[in-house]
Design an enzyme around this catalytic site. Structure first.
Site, PDB file in Angstrom:
ATOM      1  N   THR A  99       0.863  -1.181   0.000  1.00  0.00           N
ATOM      2  CA  THR A  99       0.000   0.000   0.000  1.00  0.00           C
ATOM      3  C   THR A  99       0.895   1.224   0.000  1.00  0.00           C
ATOM      4  OG1 THR A  99      -1.776  -1.141   1.174  1.00  0.00           O
ATOM      5  CG2 THR A  99      -1.795   1.259   1.247  1.00  0.00           C
ATOM      6  N   LYS A 174      -7.788   1.609  -2.576  1.00  0.00           N
ATOM      7  CA  LYS A 174      -7.274   1.160  -1.275  1.00  0.00           C
ATOM      8  C   LYS A 174      -7.241   2.303  -0.261  1.00  0.00           C
ATOM      9  CE  LYS A 174      -5.381  -1.441   1.889  1.00  0.00           C
ATOM     10  NZ  LYS A 174      -4.096  -2.150   1.769  1.00  0.00           N
ATOM     11  N   LYS A 242       0.733   4.632   8.612  1.00  0.00           N
ATOM     12  CA  LYS A 242       1.365   4.931   7.317  1.00  0.00           C
ATOM     13  C   LYS A 242       0.319   5.158   6.248  1.00  0.00           C
ATOM     14  CE  LYS A 242       2.312   1.694   4.677  1.00  0.00           C
ATOM     15  NZ  LYS A 242       1.678   0.980   3.540  1.00  0.00           N
TER      16      LYS A 242
END
Length: 295
Positions: A99, A174, A242
């Site tokens: 990701t 995502k 993150k």
């Protein structure tokens, strides 16, 4: 002929994903920067061949998967001096399942294409449970032709596989997914807190609310972990922090306000700082600790 593939990054997710590829009959050469992680053994026991360098993993394969931590990690593994770009054969299909956000995916894709390599971004959702069971949701960005070629391999690791658009589109979806996951956790923690304040068994929240409109993956899979103070990571707080950083970096260009995301980010960071900074290694369900601390 069985496709030969490489899998780079055998962490909490990657080890099980590589194992599932091998169990489906693919010849998998797998590599991890740290060779003594337990997930390396998971991949090996599943049938993957563990190699000691990126060069050994990718030099003769048709498809390369990567699943590592953050943008700099992906850049190092794919574009670095000892990275994939140095050893892969022309026209190799590289599929990054990390990701990293849509901007980074587009940039990396352009650099790989300049080296006559194909690229797709394919981030996943479903946690360690989905990785182990081969039921991940996989959000893909890339060309129709590349998607058609790799879909059978993705089906070895996931159940819901969608081509979302051109390179970077998988990452875009995502990012939206991570907002939802983060805010589900806020709602779950607050529901558990309210149940306790009313003298209601929190188990009822899982069993009753999970059957109605409030049902969710988070409630079904993480609700009991919160009840049992089980903070073992299926998806670690350091990773969601993150991801929310990436969300907010994207949002900066529009100037829109995302107050829910900012709240979730603050709560996760509160737990991340606990235990002399080791709270970051706990699962996202440990957000409840931020609420307990405030009582």
């Amino acid at each position: 002929m069985t496709k030969q593939v490489a899998f780079l990054g055998l962490g909490l997710m990657g080890g099980a994903m590589a194992a599932n590829l091998a169990r489906h009959g693919y010849q998998v050469k797998a590599w991890n920067r740290t060779s003594d992680r337990p997930e390396v053994t998971v991949a090996q026991e599943g049938g993957a061949t563990i190699v000691d360098s990126i060069q050994a993993a990718v030099k003769d394969v048709e498809i390369v998967f990567s699943c590592v931590g953050d943008v700099p990690d992906v850049e190092e593994v794919l574009l670095g001096q000892a990275g994939v770009v140095q050893y892969a054969q022309p026209n190799t299909l590289i599929i990054d399942m990390s990701t990293i956000g849509s901007d980074a995916a587009k940039k990396i894709g352009q650099e790989l294409q300049q080296q006559q390599l194909r690229f797709m971004d394919a981030p996943v959702s479903g946690g360690d449970i989905g990785a182990k069971n081969g039921t991940l949701t996989i959000m893909v960005g890339g060309s129709d032709a590349d998607f058609t070629e790799c879909k059978p391999l993705l089906a070895a690791m996931g159940k819901n596989i969608t081509l979302c658009g051109e390179i970077g589109s998988g990452q875009g979806v995502k990012m939206c997914n991570q907002i939802l996951c983060s805010l589900y956790m806020v709602g779950l923690c607050e529901a558990m807190q309210l149940a306790k304040q009313q003298g209601i068994d929190p188990q009822l929240i899982v069993e009753v609310c999970g059957t109605g409109a409030a049902g969710s993956w988070a409630l079904s899979n993480l609700g009991e972990k919160i009840i049992n103070d089980d903070y073992a990571p299926g998806f670690a707080i350091k990773h969601i922090v993150k991801d929310l950083r990436l969300v907010q970096e994207i949002n900066q260009t529009s100037g829109d306000n995302l107050p829910g995301t900012e709240l979730a980010d603050r709560l996760f960071k509160t737990v991340q700082a606990m235990d002399n900074g080791q709270g970051k290694e706990q699962g996202t369900q440990a957000m409840i600790r931020a609420y307990k601390q405030s009582i």
